[in-house]
Design a protein around this motif. Structure first.
Motif, PDB file in Angstrom:
ATOM      1  N   LEU A   3      -1.962 -24.854  18.881  1.00  0.00           N
ATOM      2  CA  LEU A   3      -1.390 -26.197  18.792  1.00  0.00           C
ATOM      3  C   LEU A   3      -2.179 -26.989  17.766  1.00  0.00           C
ATOM      4  O   LEU A   3      -3.403 -26.819  17.663  1.00  0.00           O
ATOM      5  N   PRO A   4      -1.552 -27.856  17.010  1.00  0.00           N
ATOM      6  CA  PRO A   4      -2.334 -28.784  16.176  1.00  0.00           C
ATOM      7  C   PRO A   4      -3.249 -29.585  17.106  1.00  0.00           C
ATOM      8  O   PRO A   4      -2.825 -29.969  18.205  1.00  0.00           O
ATOM      9  N   TRP A   5      -4.490 -29.813  16.666  1.00  0.00           N
ATOM     10  CA  TRP A   5      -5.459 -30.383  17.617  1.00  0.00           C
ATOM     11  C   TRP A   5      -5.058 -31.756  18.175  1.00  0.00           C
ATOM     12  O   TRP A   5      -5.347 -32.037  19.354  1.00  0.00           O
TER      13      TRP A   5
ATOM     14  N   ASN B 117     -14.657 -28.074  25.483  1.00  0.00           N
ATOM     15  CA  ASN B 117     -15.440 -29.094  24.778  1.00  0.00           C
ATOM     16  C   ASN B 117     -16.230 -28.477  23.630  1.00  0.00           C
ATOM     17  O   ASN B 117     -16.278 -29.029  22.533  1.00  0.00           O
ATOM     18  N   VAL B 118     -16.825 -27.333  23.911  1.00  0.00           N
ATOM     19  CA  VAL B 118     -17.644 -26.678  22.876  1.00  0.00           C
ATOM     20  C   VAL B 118     -16.756 -26.240  21.704  1.00  0.00           C
ATOM     21  O   VAL B 118     -17.157 -26.332  20.540  1.00  0.00           O
ATOM     22  N   LEU B 119     -15.555 -25.802  22.023  1.00  0.00           N
ATOM     23  CA  LEU B 119     -14.648 -25.302  20.970  1.00  0.00           C
ATOM     24  C   LEU B 119     -13.934 -26.415  20.203  1.00  0.00           C
ATOM     25  O   LEU B 119     -13.260 -26.146  19.208  1.00  0.00           O
ATOM     26  N   LEU B 120     -14.098 -27.647  20.664  1.00  0.00           N
ATOM     27  CA  LEU B 120     -13.318 -28.746  20.063  1.00  0.00           C
ATOM     28  C   LEU B 120     -13.539 -28.892  18.554  1.00  0.00           C
ATOM     29  O   LEU B 120     -12.566 -29.007  17.797  1.00  0.00           O
ATOM     30  N   PRO B 121     -14.812 -28.863  18.062  1.00  0.00           N
ATOM     31  CA  PRO B 121     -14.978 -28.993  16.595  1.00  0.00           C
ATOM     32  C   PRO B 121     -14.281 -27.873  15.826  1.00  0.00           C
ATOM     33  O   PRO B 121     -13.895 -28.060  14.674  1.00  0.00           O
ATOM     34  N   ASN B 122     -14.145 -26.687  16.463  1.00  0.00           N
ATOM     35  CA  ASN B 122     -13.409 -25.598  15.813  1.00  0.00           C
ATOM     36  C   ASN B 122     -11.961 -25.968  15.560  1.00  0.00           C
ATOM     37  O   ASN B 122     -11.354 -25.543  14.570  1.00  0.00           O
ATOM     38  N   ARG B 123     -11.421 -26.737  16.499  1.00  0.00           N
ATOM     39  CA  ARG B 123     -10.000 -27.113  16.386  1.00  0.00           C
ATOM     40  C   ARG B 123      -9.776 -27.988  15.155  1.00  0.00           C
ATOM     41  O   ARG B 123      -8.718 -27.917  14.534  1.00  0.00           O
ATOM     42  N   PHE B 124     -10.779 -28.810  14.820  1.00  0.00           N
ATOM     43  CA  PHE B 124     -10.620 -29.656  13.628  1.00  0.00           C
ATOM     44  C   PHE B 124     -10.526 -28.796  12.367  1.00  0.00           C
ATOM     45  O   PHE B 124      -9.973 -29.219  11.369  1.00  0.00           O
ATOM     46  N   LEU B 125     -11.134 -27.610  12.440  1.00  0.00           N
ATOM     47  CA  LEU B 125     -11.096 -26.694  11.283  1.00  0.00           C
ATOM     48  C   LEU B 125     -10.013 -25.641  11.468  1.00  0.00           C
ATOM     49  O   LEU B 125      -9.914 -24.705  10.664  1.00  0.00           O
ATOM     50  N   ASP B 126      -9.228 -25.770  12.569  1.00  0.00           N
ATOM     51  CA  ASP B 126      -8.162 -24.813  12.870  1.00  0.00           C
ATOM     52  C   ASP B 126      -8.731 -23.392  12.958  1.00  0.00           C
ATOM     53  O   ASP B 126      -8.202 -22.459  12.368  1.00  0.00           O
TER      54      ASP B 126
END
Lengths: 537, 236
Positions: A3-5, B117-126
């Motif tokens: 999903l897009p974040w 929570n730990v993986l959240l910054p990864n999501r910003f980089l997809d």
């Protein structure tokens, strides 16, 4: 699926991990769903009413009426030409006017319509109207067994009248009461062998009929006043004693008839009405006095279309021609077209126009929706008004969502700062709140549509419950007379394009409004200075 | 804290030149940073101490480009960024891989589990895949909170939350970690454990660290120490 974040975080904020749903999400989604449900159901019911009115109108006057432009053009010659048209599946001429009816000192001047008994059933389902028009006689121990009249009883000396006319004149059709049934056990209907009345013609005399079982296959039938007596076989089933007598029907049940069992019936003749026509007045002016025309009441007619004349008398076309002194002519024709043509109003209007052209515009052919346009415009106006009233419901839900999301922004102000510090774009952060509005609106719309389908499915039970709570059990009958929810055909979205459009429109409206409600909090979040957000207490 | 003549700006992972920042309160203006110059090499750790309100957090915000300076420049891996101008889209997208941030109040997202929570910054980089997931689990194991991976932050103690925050800051192999009083909310023993983990992780991952702290003991544990006083940063 990745999903897009912003969508991921929006979803997680509404449906947090380790919890199924947040309280705010639940309230917001249910709020939107209820709003969507109310809007869909109200409009679906209004569409149901429109469909019912449409069906009632077509039943009452066919798909179109053909009327001569001038009274001299009333010839019935057009009948054969109309019959050649493939699109037309039913034609019935009518003669109409006003008549004065009299019973002793009671008078009524109803609208009178004369129909062709043979062809009117092709266009109008008169028997359905007569079935509803049976006025039941109440008695302490007696059971009213009067069968519903049919158009077979329509003769030149027989008329059907509306309940209003019957009450005004104090007249009623023939009736028959069962006074004694010695085979009755009081168990459920259909358990006992019983004797019913299949037909009661309008010219039946008043009297008392006694039926006695003589043996396993013989029954004696006796009329007390005239001393008429006959013995018939039980296995015959239907006992038809000829015109002017009731037609009995023996129905065998689990409890057999035993010799000596008596069945007693009281028969009441139909009322006679004296009819005066305008042509009689014309004759009176030239000192020609003609006696009033006498007719029997064949039955009570109730047309469900409220726009139909409430005080009406229905007779044969010939009866009306005699009354109006207007031989071999009709005031117009009821037309019924093929279903395919009738479904499409544009096509129907076009064929009506073509028919007018055939007779050099001497006749006008008016489709049902043109003749009753005023009524449907009124319903349409009412529908728009309802939508207009209900839109604020959606807006209230939108405001509630906007306020809740704005509160969420304020509550999560430091989280917003953190997201930016961790590398999220500010616009993307704002997008989280906009997406929350979109998710709430979408889920609320789906749930609302589901609720609406459930409501439509269980509408009778729900309406019964609501009416019973408000008006009590007795109130059900009264309310259903005015708001006939129980026979209302409300379409599901897969059943009609109009219903589908109704569902889709309100669902889209809810989604749009909820998304727009998320814009303000989103804008607020996107404009936050991340450093200030992190510093905030 | 000026770099030497022989050293080029590219040799520093983070560098500032003449950073100035003032805040206006009505008609008065208070300058909290006067021409701050700071250098940080790869794998280096620098502690910043100073009185409350002296501008330590403001300096970290300027380094992270979360706040605009009045004047001066910030260099990320030798690339000059005008500290008084809004960060570009490129800078914003680079922030997730260049910086890791740790705050006194942890700022874990309450709706996400520890692992999420730990993986959240990864999501910003997809960049959420099985490799990253394994990396997150390894970090949580290193921090001693792997068994809490499926719990929500509300169920964790303060020390556990900060360990999760450290794991989150390290997930993208950042060049620099900015830690703003990471032990400020913890008792001395827990704070010591957390600080040991942070310093040890930075050494193992060859990550540079700027640590804002009031605790002299923690300040001494970094490779370089400085004090922010009267708007200037002085190495001690």
């Amino acid at each position: 699926m990745k999903l897009p974040w912003p969508l991921y975080l929006a979803w997680k904020q509404l449906f947090p991990s380790q919890r199924k749903i947040s309280f705010f999400s639940l309230l917001a989604i249910v709020g939107v769903a209820l709003g969507v449900n109310v809007m869909i159901v109200v409009i679906a019911f209004m569409q149901g009413f429109q469909e019912k009115f449409k069906s009632d109108i077509i039943d009452a006057q066919g798909h179109a009426r053909m009327i001569p432009v001038n009274p001299q053009g009333r010839s019935m010659d057009v009948l054969s030409s109309l019959g050649e048209k493939d699109e037309i599946i039913g034609i019935s001429s009518y003669v109409q006017g006003q008549l004065l009816l009299q019973n002793r000192d009671y008078n009524s001047i109803p609208f009178a319509i004369g129909l062709e008994p043979d062809s009117c059933s092709e266009v109008l389902p008169l028997n359905e109207f007569l079935k509803q028009g049976h006025s039941v006689m109440d008695s302490h121990d007696a059971v009213d067994l009067t069968p519903s009249p049919t158009t077979d009883a329509l003769e030149d000396e027989v008329v059907f009248i509306s309940l209003e006319v019957a009450n005004r004149l104090g007249v009623r059709p023939a009736a028959i009461l069962q006074l004694l049934d010695e085979n009755k056990t009081g168990l459920m209907d259909g358990e006992d062998g019983r004797i019913e009345v299949r037909r009661l013609d309008p010219f039946i005399s008043s009297g008392e009929w006694i039926l006695e079982i003589l043996g396993s296959n013989r029954i004696m039938i006796r009329e007390v006043i005239s001393n008429f007596e006959t013995v018939r076989k039980i296995r015959d089933g239907v006992i038809d004693l000829g015109y002017g007598n009731p037609v009995f029907e023996i129905k065998k049940g689990s409890k057999p008839f035993l010799p000596g069992m008596i069945f007693r019936y009281q028969c009441f003749r139909s009322s006679t009405i004296e009819v005066y026509s305008p042509s009689m007045i014309e004759k009176a002016k030239s000192d020609e006095m003609s006696p009033p025309y006498e007719v029997r009441v064949g039955g009570i007619i109730e047309v469900p279309w409220q726009g139909f004349h409430s005080e009406v008398v229905l007779g044969t076309a010939r009866f009306m021609q005699v009354m109006k002194n207007q031989r071999d002519s009709a005031d117009g024709y009821y037309l019924k077209f093929s279903d395919e043509l009738a479904r499409d109003e544009v096509k129907l209007a076009s064929i009506c126009k073509q028919l007018e052209g055939i007779w050099s515009d001497n006749w006008v052919v008016i489709p049902w929706f043109v003749e009753n346009a005023w009524f449907f415009e009124l319903l349409q106006f009412e529908e728009y008004l309802m939508i207009l009233i209900m839109i604020p419901i959606g807006l209230v839900a939108a405001f509630a969502i906007a306020i809740a999301l704005m509160t969420s922004v304020m509550r999560k102000i430091r989280e917003i700062g953190l997201l930016v510090a961790m590398g999220a774009g500010q616009i993307s952060v704002g997008f989280i709140f906009c997406l929350q509005g979109l998710i709430i609106g979408t889920l609320g719309a789906f749930l609302g549509c589901g609720l609406a389908i459930v409501f439509i499915h269980y509408r009778d039970q729900l309406m019964s419950f609501i009416v019973e709570q408000i008006a009590g059990e007795d109130g059900q009958v009264g309310v259903s007379q005015f708001y006939d929810f129980y026979s209302l055909k409300v379409n599901y979205p897969w059943e009609s394009p109009a219903s589908l459009i109704n569902f889709l429109s309100f669902a889209t409206f809810a989604i749009m409004v909820s998304t727009v409600a998320g814009l303000l909090p989103a804008w607020r979040a996107a404009r936050l200075n991340p450093a200030d957000a992190l510093r905030s207490e | 804290m000026h770099y030497g003549v022989s050293e080029s700006k590219e040799s520093f992972v983070l560098l500032t030149e003449g950073l100035r920042k003032s805040f206006s309160f009505g008609n008065s203006k208070i300058e909290v940073l006067h021409s701050v110059d700071l250098t940080l090499k790869k794998s280096e750790s620098l502690s910043i101490r100073g009185d409350s309100g002296c501008g330590k957090s403001t300096l970290l915000n300027l380094l992270a480009r979360l706040e605009l300076a009045d004047s001066g420049s910030v260099y990320w891996e030798g690339k000059k960024l005008n500290a008084s101008e809004k960060p570009s889209t490129h800078e914003i997208s680079k922030r997730a891989s260049f910086l890791g941030v740790i705050y006194q109040s942890y700022y874990l997202i309450p709706e996400l589990t520890v692992l999420e929570n730990v993986l959240l910054p990864n999501r910003f980089l997809d960049r959420v895949d099985s490799t990253q997931r394994q990396r997150a689990m390894d970090l949580l194991e290193k921090m001693g909170v792997l068994d809490k991976q499926n719990q929500i932050p509300g169920k964790l103690s303060g020390g556990e939350r900060q360990r999760v925050a450290i794991a989150r800051a390290m997930i993208n192999y950042p060049e620099v970690i900015l830690a703003d009083e990471p032990t400020g909310n913890l008792d001395e023993r827990t704070g010591g454990e957390v600080m040991d983990l942070l310093l040890q992780s930075c050494v193992e991952e060859e990550t540079s660290l700027i640590l804002v702290t009031h605790n002299p003991k923690f300040a001494r544990a970094t490779s370089r120490s400085s004090v922010l006083q009267d708007g200037t940063l002085n190495e001690v």
